[in-house]
Structures are given as structure tokens and as C-alpha cells.
Design a protein around this motif. Sequence first.
Motif, PDB file in Angstrom:
ATOM      1  N   SER A 189      13.191   1.385  65.722  1.00  0.00           N
ATOM      2  CA  SER A 189      12.235   1.040  66.771  1.00  0.00           C
ATOM      3  C   SER A 189      12.438  -0.353  67.341  1.00  0.00           C
ATOM      4  O   SER A 189      11.860  -0.692  68.367  1.00  0.00           O
ATOM      5  CB  SER A 189      10.796   1.152  66.234  1.00  0.00           C
ATOM      6  N   THR A 190      13.263  -1.167  66.678  1.00  0.00           N
ATOM      7  CA  THR A 190      13.521  -2.509  67.191  1.00  0.00           C
ATOM      8  C   THR A 190      14.573  -2.511  68.287  1.00  0.00           C
ATOM      9  O   THR A 190      14.868  -3.555  68.861  1.00  0.00           O
ATOM     10  CB  THR A 190      13.977  -3.439  66.059  1.00  0.00           C
TER      11      THR A 190
ATOM     12  N   ALA B  17      18.511   8.327  71.433  1.00  0.00           N
ATOM     13  CA  ALA B  17      18.427   9.689  70.903  1.00  0.00           C
ATOM     14  C   ALA B  17      18.212   9.647  69.394  1.00  0.00           C
ATOM     15  O   ALA B  17      17.485  10.473  68.836  1.00  0.00           O
ATOM     16  CB  ALA B  17      19.704  10.454  71.239  1.00  0.00           C
ATOM     17  N   ALA B  18      18.817   8.665  68.721  1.00  0.00           N
ATOM     18  CA  ALA B  18      18.672   8.565  67.260  1.00  0.00           C
ATOM     19  C   ALA B  18      17.224   8.308  66.873  1.00  0.00           C
ATOM     20  O   ALA B  18      16.725   8.861  65.880  1.00  0.00           O
ATOM     21  CB  ALA B  18      19.573   7.460  66.729  1.00  0.00           C
ATOM     22  N   LEU B  19      16.515   7.467  67.633  1.00  0.00           N
ATOM     23  CA  LEU B  19      15.112   7.191  67.350  1.00  0.00           C
ATOM     24  C   LEU B  19      14.281   8.461  67.464  1.00  0.00           C
ATOM     25  O   LEU B  19      13.459   8.773  66.587  1.00  0.00           O
ATOM     26  CB  LEU B  19      14.589   6.110  68.298  1.00  0.00           C
TER      27      LEU B  19
ATOM     28  N   PHE C  44      12.259  10.605  64.509  1.00  0.00           N
ATOM     29  CA  PHE C  44      10.839  10.949  64.550  1.00  0.00           C
ATOM     30  C   PHE C  44      10.627  12.448  64.385  1.00  0.00           C
ATOM     31  O   PHE C  44       9.723  12.882  63.668  1.00  0.00           O
ATOM     32  CB  PHE C  44      10.186  10.480  65.853  1.00  0.00           C
ATOM     33  N   VAL C  45      11.467  13.251  65.031  1.00  0.00           N
ATOM     34  CA  VAL C  45      11.351  14.703  64.897  1.00  0.00           C
ATOM     35  C   VAL C  45      11.526  15.115  63.435  1.00  0.00           C
ATOM     36  O   VAL C  45      10.769  15.945  62.912  1.00  0.00           O
ATOM     37  CB  VAL C  45      12.383  15.411  65.793  1.00  0.00           C
ATOM     38  N   ALA C  46      12.492  14.517  62.746  1.00  0.00           N
ATOM     39  CA  ALA C  46      12.704  14.838  61.334  1.00  0.00           C
ATOM     40  C   ALA C  46      11.495  14.430  60.499  1.00  0.00           C
ATOM     41  O   ALA C  46      11.063  15.173  59.597  1.00  0.00           O
ATOM     42  CB  ALA C  46      13.966  14.132  60.826  1.00  0.00           C
TER      43      ALA C  46
ATOM     44  N   PHE D 121       5.980   9.335  71.255  1.00  0.00           N
ATOM     45  CA  PHE D 121       7.359   9.800  71.294  1.00  0.00           C
ATOM     46  C   PHE D 121       7.527  11.138  72.010  1.00  0.00           C
ATOM     47  O   PHE D 121       8.589  11.411  72.571  1.00  0.00           O
ATOM     48  CB  PHE D 121       7.912   9.905  69.871  1.00  0.00           C
ATOM     49  N   GLU D 122       6.508  11.991  71.989  1.00  0.00           N
ATOM     50  CA  GLU D 122       6.636  13.317  72.583  1.00  0.00           C
ATOM     51  C   GLU D 122       5.896  13.462  73.909  1.00  0.00           C
ATOM     52  O   GLU D 122       6.331  14.211  74.779  1.00  0.00           O
ATOM     53  CB  GLU D 122       6.141  14.378  71.585  1.00  0.00           C
ATOM     54  N   GLN D 123       4.767  12.748  74.059  1.00  0.00           N
ATOM     55  CA  GLN D 123       3.995  12.889  75.295  1.00  0.00           C
ATOM     56  C   GLN D 123       4.035  11.653  76.179  1.00  0.00           C
ATOM     57  O   GLN D 123       3.573  11.692  77.311  1.00  0.00           O
ATOM     58  CB  GLN D 123       2.534  13.248  74.969  1.00  0.00           C
TER      59      GLN D 123
END
Length: 411
Positions: free
Chosen positions: A102-103, A108-110, A114-116, A202-204
Motif C-alpha cells: 500500500s505504500t 495489480a499486485a496490491l 487484497f482479493v486473496a 479496493f473494489e468499489q
Amino acid sequence: MAVLLSHGNKVISDGFFRDDGLDFQTRGVLGRAVRGASEVGEVLATVARVRRASDWATQWERTAREVQTEAERARDRGHAVSAQSGFLRAATYWACVVDGLSTEPDTAALKEAFVAHRECWDAVVDCSRGAFVRVPVPYESTELPGYLLRPDTSGAPRPTLVVTNGSDGAISDLWTSAAAGALARGWNAFLYDGPGQQAMLFEQGTFFRPDWEAVLTPVVDTLMARVDVNPVRLTGYGISQAGFWLPRALAYEHRLAAAVLDPGVVDVSASWTRTLGKSMRAALEEGDREAFNRNMGLAVRMPGLRRTLTFRARPYQHEDWFDLFTEVGRYRLDDELIAGITTPLLITDPDDEQFWPGQSSRLAEGVRASGGRADLLRFTVEEGANEHVQPLGRLLTENRMFDWLDEHLPG
């Protein structure tokens, strides 16, 4: 002849890392072990591999994948309890990956991390055999993700703790912060993402808002309509920045029987403006956008500051540095708002509070001056429960706050 047994174990006072941020995060992950959301050995083995800040996300991803794989294996073989334990720890470790990434700017990795993380948390819910249920909350034109964690599937109306997260905490962090303690006492715990938090960020793509009554009231409405929630034994808990959001909401929302603030926050912006120089403070106060942005542009050439601000700024809606600091300045409780709080409050007040020192006392004094009830709960260095949200004193916090809540429940 006296034998010296100690090798000088001073990790509590000297820290796990020279970097204050990594040290605080390590303490937080270790503290979650008391309710099974981490394993001490896994934590210590992982941080032992961290040599620099850039290693944090990489090493936690390694641990998260290993623990998640074992949890999936247990689930596939029908071992629900072991699977739930593994998924809970994996959710914690994936949250560490999210923190580490997040820093940097959005990548895409971030988002994948989060999805994981959220997949592991949802697996915790699914392994509960129906005791934990998803309860979305209608909010404006969308829904807030919500989870009602219940001790069993009986559907009996129970005391319920509404848990409001802070600025960047994962929803799985709330397990040790408050949810597990509620369940152990036969309570429900309701966890949710508000605007700007976790899935809502992250999603909305939503952002924080200071007027949290617009968030808490729909949550309370949703819970009041359920038969498995005792409507007169509804309480609240707010951790970290929710030490501002929850009392702000309670100035308008009066249906909670009691609430705990961990800690109390009167002015969120104090942790942002504390390090600004006189000229930058003057530019901000005088509305000089050009001068403020110019000075901030020079300041963020320092990599550490740039990483910190990237992380902290993401949930706030803004176009430039001036907008960001102006927006954060709206997150304050004035005397009128404090006077509107009629809910009895317990406010934690730890030694070495590093973000909002002295603000728990200020809030308690303000509530008392307006005729309300506010009790301060001290935590000390001597009991190992110092620093923001008592990362290594979570059982102490749990026991003391639930004892207080029990004494303030009607009936």
C-alpha cells in the motif's frame, strides 16, 4: 554466586525493527495470536526473513500462501475447524502483504493481494457451519459488506457488538480486536466495511467521509430488523481512527446502549499536521494552495515520506496535496458534536500513544463537561500494553472492555 540468566532480552523496549512502522506492524501481528488470528512461530519466522522494508510484502506473501494451502487441504478433507484456523491466519498474513504494497501507487499486485485476503476471510465465514452469516447493509446506491458472527445457529436474540474499523485495518484484524471476545461471551459481533475501507475502497472505489452517522445509522437499522439481535442490547466498538468516527456518529445515532473507543480521537488531522513547518501550516490555514503544493512537492522527494503519504492518502478524496490536508482537517469533533453524545463511553488511554496523544483525555473531559458518561481505561508500559491500540495487550483490552460493557447493558 549469582548466575545471570538473561541475554538482555529487550525486544519489547528496543523493538523488532529500527523502522518504527515495521516494528508496530510486527507487534500487531503478534498480538493477534491470542485469539488464533496468527501463530507466534509463523510471525517470528517471517519477520526474521525481513531485512529491509521492501522485503515485508514478499516474505508475508510466502507465509500467507503456505498457510492458505494447508487450510485448503484441511477444508477439502472435511476438517472444518482446522481449515477455519488456517484461513483466519492466512487472512492476517495476506493483510500484511496488502500493508506492504500500500505504500506504492495502485498496482495489480496490491489488488491481487487484497482479493486473496478477502477470499481467506470469506472462507473463515464459510467454515463456521452457518454460525457466521453475510449481512449486507443498504447504503446510498450500493451496499456495505457486512458479517454477523454468532456463537451458534440457534437464531436466539443476543447482545451484539457493532465493530467499526479504523483507516487501514483489515476486517480479519477485528477478530482479535473484538469479535472473538464477543463470541466467547455469547454475544454476536457485526463487522462491516464502511466507505473508503477495505472492499469499499479496493473494489468499489469509495472514499472516507467524516459524517459517519450516515454509515452507522443504516448499520443499526439493518441489525434492529433481525430476530437474532437483541435491539436493546446493541453496543459499539471503534478502533483506531474509528475513535473519531464512532463518537461523531453517536452525536446523532442514540440507539446503542454503550460504546468503547480504542482510543478516543478529537482531531484526526493532528497526526497529519504535527510535522509540518510553520510556513506550510500558514499556507494551509491561509488557503494558499500554490505555496502548500510547492512545499509538499519538495518534501515528498524523501522516499520514506512519499511512501507514507501514498499509503495514508489513498482513502481520502483529493486532487492535490492541499485538497488532501484540507479534507483531513474536516475530521474533528467540536464542542457541539461532543455535547450531542449521550451514549456511555469507555475510552482507552495507553502509554506511548503515537498518533493522537492526549486526545482520549480531551474527549472524555468534553463528554463529562456536557453531562455525559465517559470512563478512561489506562494501559501502561509495565503491563506490556502500551502504544496505539495496545497491540501486545489485546486480552487485557478485551477483558476490561467487555466487563465494562456487561455492566452497562440494560437487563
